[in-house]
Design an enzyme around this catalytic site. Structure first.
Site, mmCIF file in Angstrom:
data_model
loop_
_atom_site.group_PDB
_atom_site.id
_atom_site.type_symbol
_atom_site.label_atom_id
_atom_site.label_comp_id
_atom_site.label_asym_id
_atom_site.label_seq_id
_atom_site.Cartn_x
_atom_site.Cartn_y
_atom_site.Cartn_z
ATOM 1 C CD GLU A 179 9.632 51.429 -14.472
ATOM 2 O OE1 GLU A 179 8.950 51.191 -15.476
ATOM 3 O OE2 GLU A 179 9.720 52.565 -13.976
ATOM 4 C CD GLU A 327 13.759 54.845 -14.772
ATOM 5 O OE1 GLU A 327 12.629 55.167 -15.189
ATOM 6 O OE2 GLU A 327 14.350 53.824 -15.162
HETATM 7 C C1 GAL Z 1 10.137 54.177 -16.865
HETATM 8 C C2 GAL Z 1 11.198 53.288 -17.469
HETATM 9 C C3 GAL Z 1 12.184 54.084 -18.284
HETATM 10 C C4 GAL Z 1 11.461 55.040 -19.195
HETATM 11 C C5 GAL Z 1 10.559 55.927 -18.365
HETATM 12 C C6 GAL Z 1 9.783 56.956 -19.163
HETATM 13 O O1 GAL Z 1 9.017 53.462 -16.481
HETATM 14 O O2 GAL Z 1 11.884 52.585 -16.468
HETATM 15 O O3 GAL Z 1 12.990 53.198 -19.038
HETATM 16 O O4 GAL Z 1 10.715 54.313 -20.111
HETATM 17 O O5 GAL Z 1 9.605 55.118 -17.719
HETATM 18 O O6 GAL Z 1 8.947 57.714 -18.324
#
Ligand code: GAL
Length: 689
Positions: A179, A327
């Site tokens: 990110e 994710e």
């Molecule tokens: C994302 C990040 C992850 C984790 C997640 C929590 O933005 O890439 O490492 O922090 O959020 O929602």
């Protein structure tokens, strides 16, 4: 491949061990795990747990139908505990242990989380925040993306990983960093920015002219006088800084990408982006990648399939092919004002909505929470005790469904007749000078996207420079900054028979964020045979009426003129501020077999629905599937062997949907002419060729 790297993998079977010394290539083939066509995955942090626990976790993953783990993206202090001392054996073991459970691995390079020794020894690698203070160790993303020393160290780390895993058959891909977001405002970075301006503009005279720096005595007589501005500043300067930020993320990424590519084969390279986040130009950054992926979080509230659909279609547009959801939240996050959970069934429904929009993988963040650390409260699939949480069963159901539907969805992708044009330059330019605080360029896109999606059931969101001839209808809401080349692309599209609809604020600026001298829509004025005579920010909606019924325009109204006799007025304003009264609000002109339309009003939902109907009728766009009840989403994907329709019921009641023809029910088997979906119910339907 070196023997030590193979050993952990061949431990997977006694048979393998016996053959270890004799037939190595055969062994490699034996232990290779194939990723299925639809990948269910999870972020897994083996470095946070004793190796003795891994097998239990992987076993639970396997039982849930999880076939992919993404590992390593924050594990630099474990991978390189002190400078130049690399320890990757544990990762090799983790990849092998996962393979034993039929799980492939994506490795994240750990550059989003530099170790303490690194930033202590090389403080110049820490980023400088906007207030001039240095960031420090203790969170993540504290690095300076432009710093040469940081790049050297991150590249060396990536090289070690690539040399070790670049030919590992069970590592299917790479995620670079995590990110991209925070940048640095230090003097060395500013000097790089100034050098980039010199490269782009050549001379200060040119820069001064194109930014009109005679205004407010901004004229520069030396490159090192140019400041960094992010919010309020010369529009040319603001846009140039964003271009520099984007180019620097691209080169930051390329620094690692090149070394991975040189040391690997058959592995994709991606980075996990953030949907509608606009910190950099995603078209610039994604062009070197093999795969686009993004992190899809709802945060507070429930899934809005349209807003999330926009982010999916945008991400699919970066490389104009299928993408991954790298994710997504297992129920809830930990960073929203209220971290409510998605409802029972909604996580599964959301995963199918992802697949419908062209995702080939859905991966949950995260498997299990670290026992300490900043994200203890985040949703997971197993609890602190290592046993499943209530959501686990829903994800396991999804795993079984992905396995069932995978073969039918393999090789399919989204094909749309309608494209919405999007550019970061335009979004930034509007956001820097909204003129009406409520003028949100994403909300403007949404106002077109929703009714058009409801009709066409499939939309591409692409950059205005891409080939457009495949589309029956191209819509450009808020395409504020228009380059000469993009203008030519749009003109050629219309002249070759395409139907182009321009929304408010389109074609107002050139590539230096300067006003186009033709007024709006800039180079498209002659083709349109009309233009924007004046724009008005509104304190209250104003009435509009005409071909699309009667309604209102909110936030903004553009007074149009139709100079060419062929240019027809579609809508006019009612009584409002006097200036707008009775004046054109939407105009259109037929050009050969094509057409160009300009809409100067921000139409209310009902009127926009009529406008969308008019646009699609006029351009011959029909629903890909057919009528569905309100609240039911339909997502078409097509392949060589036929068409697939994913249906998801996001309404709050059960729905029965008659099918336009007999279809194969992929999840339940058999052929059917109608499906009944409970709330959050899903159907996957196949029409073979
Ligand atoms: C994302 C990040 C992850 C984790 C997640 C929590 O933005 O890439 O490492 O922090 O959020 O929602």
């Amino acid at each position: 491949m070196k023997l030590p790297h193979l050993l952990p993998r061949i431990r997977t079977s006694l048979f393998g061990l016996l053959l270890a010394t004799a037939v190595l290539p055969f062994l490699t083939a034996q232990t290779k795990v194939e990723a299925p066509p639809l990948v269910l995955g999870t972020a897994w942090y083996p470095e946070q747990w004793p190796e003795s626990r891994w097998d239990a976790d992987l076993d639970l993953m396997q039982k849930a139908g999880i076939h992919m783990v993404r590992v390593g993206e924050f594990a630099w202090s474990r991978m390189e505990p002190s400078e130049g001392q690399y320890d990757l054996d544990w990762l090799d073991h983790a990849v092998a242990a996962a393979a034993k459970h039929n799980i492939v691995t994506v490795i994240g390079t750990p550059s989003a989380a530099p170790p303490a020794w690194l930033t202590q020894k090389y403080p110049e690698t820490l980023r400088t925040k906007q207030d001039g203070r240095k960031d420090e160790h203790g969170n993540r993303q504290q690095f300076n993306w432009a710093d040469p020393k940081y790049r050297e160290l991150a590249r060396a780390m990536a090289e070690q990983l690539a040399k070790r895993f670049g030919h590992n058959p069970n590592v299917i891909g790479w995620q670079i960093d995590n990110e991209y977001a925070d940048v640095s405002y230090d003097d060395a970075t500013k000097a790089q920015f100034q050098a980039s301006l010199k490269a782009r503009y050549g001379t200060l005279d040119n820069l001064n002219a194109r930014w009109t720096t005679s205004y407010w005595s901004e004229t520069y007589s030396n490159w090192d006088q140019v400041p960094i501005e992010e919010q309020y500043g010369n529009p040319g300067l603001l846009l140039s800084w964003k271009r520099f930020v984007s180019d620097t993320w691209r080169s930051y990424q390329k620094n690692q990408l090149d070394v991975i590519r040189a040391n690997s084969e058959h592995q994709f390279i991606t980075t996990n982006m953030m949907g509608l986040f606009d910190g950099y130009d995603h078209y610039t950054v994604s062009q070197d990648l093999d795969l686009a992926s993004w992190d899809d979080y709802v945060g507070e509230g429930q899934l809005d399939p349209y807003r999330n659909g926009i982010a999916h279609d945008l991400t699919r547009g970066f490389l104009r092919k299928n993408f991954w959801v790298m994710e997504t939240q297992p129920g809830f996050v930990n960073w929203a004002p209220i971290n409510n959970s998605l409802n029972k069934g909604e996580v599964r429904a959301m995963a199918w909505h992802d697949i419908g929009h062209g995702a080939d993988a859905v991966s949950y963040w995260q498997w299990r929470s670290a026992l300490n650390g900043q994200e203890e409260y985040h949703g997971t699939l197993v609890g602190a005790d290592g046993t499943p949480v209530p959501l686990y069963d829903e994800v396991a159901k999804l795993g079984a469904e992905f396995a069932k539907a995978g073969p039918a969805l393999a090789g399919t992708s989204v094909k749309s007749d309608v494209a919405i044009l999007h550019s970061y330059d335009s979004r930034w330019a509007i956001n820097w000078q909204r003129h009406n605080k409520d003028y949100d360029p994403v909300a403007e896109i949404y106002s077109y996207y929703k009714p058009l999606r409801d009709i066409a059931q499939s939309i591409d969101i692409v950059n205005p420079s891409v080939p457009l001839s495949q589309y029956k209808l191209v819509v450009a809401p808020g395409l504020n900054v228009l380059s000469e080349a993009e203008g030519k692309n749009l003109i050629a599209y219309v002249e070759q028979g395409g139907n182009l609809v321009l929304g408010q604020r389109t074609g107002m600026k050139d590539i230096d964020n300067a006003l186009q001298v033709e007024r709006q829509p800039g180079p498209l004025v002659p083709l349109l045979g009309g233009r924007v005579e004046q724009y008005y920010a509104l304190t209250a909606p104003v009435p509009v009426g005409g071909s699309w019924g009667t309604g209102t325009s909110k936030e903004w109204a553009e007074l149009l003129s139709a100079k060419n006799p062929d240019t027809k007025v579609l809508m006019t304003y009612g009584k409002s501020n006097g200036w707008l009264d009775g004046q054109p609000a939407a105009i259109t002109r037929k050009v050969g077999k094509g057409s160009i339309t300009y809409i100067g009003a921000w139409l209310d939902e009902a009127t926009m629905k009529n406008a969308a109907k008019w646009m699609t009728d006029a351009s011959g766009v029909t629903p890909k599937f057919g009528t569905v009840p309100e609240g039911v989403d339909v997502y078409p994907r097509e392949g060589e062997h036929g068409k697939i329709f994913v249906l998801v019921n996001f309404s709050n009641a059960a729905q029965t949907i008659p099918l336009p023809s007999a279809m194969q029910d992929v999840l339940n088997g058999g052929t059917t002419r109608s499906v009944t979906l409970p709330v959050y119910g899903v159907a996957v339907l196949l029409v073979s060729k």
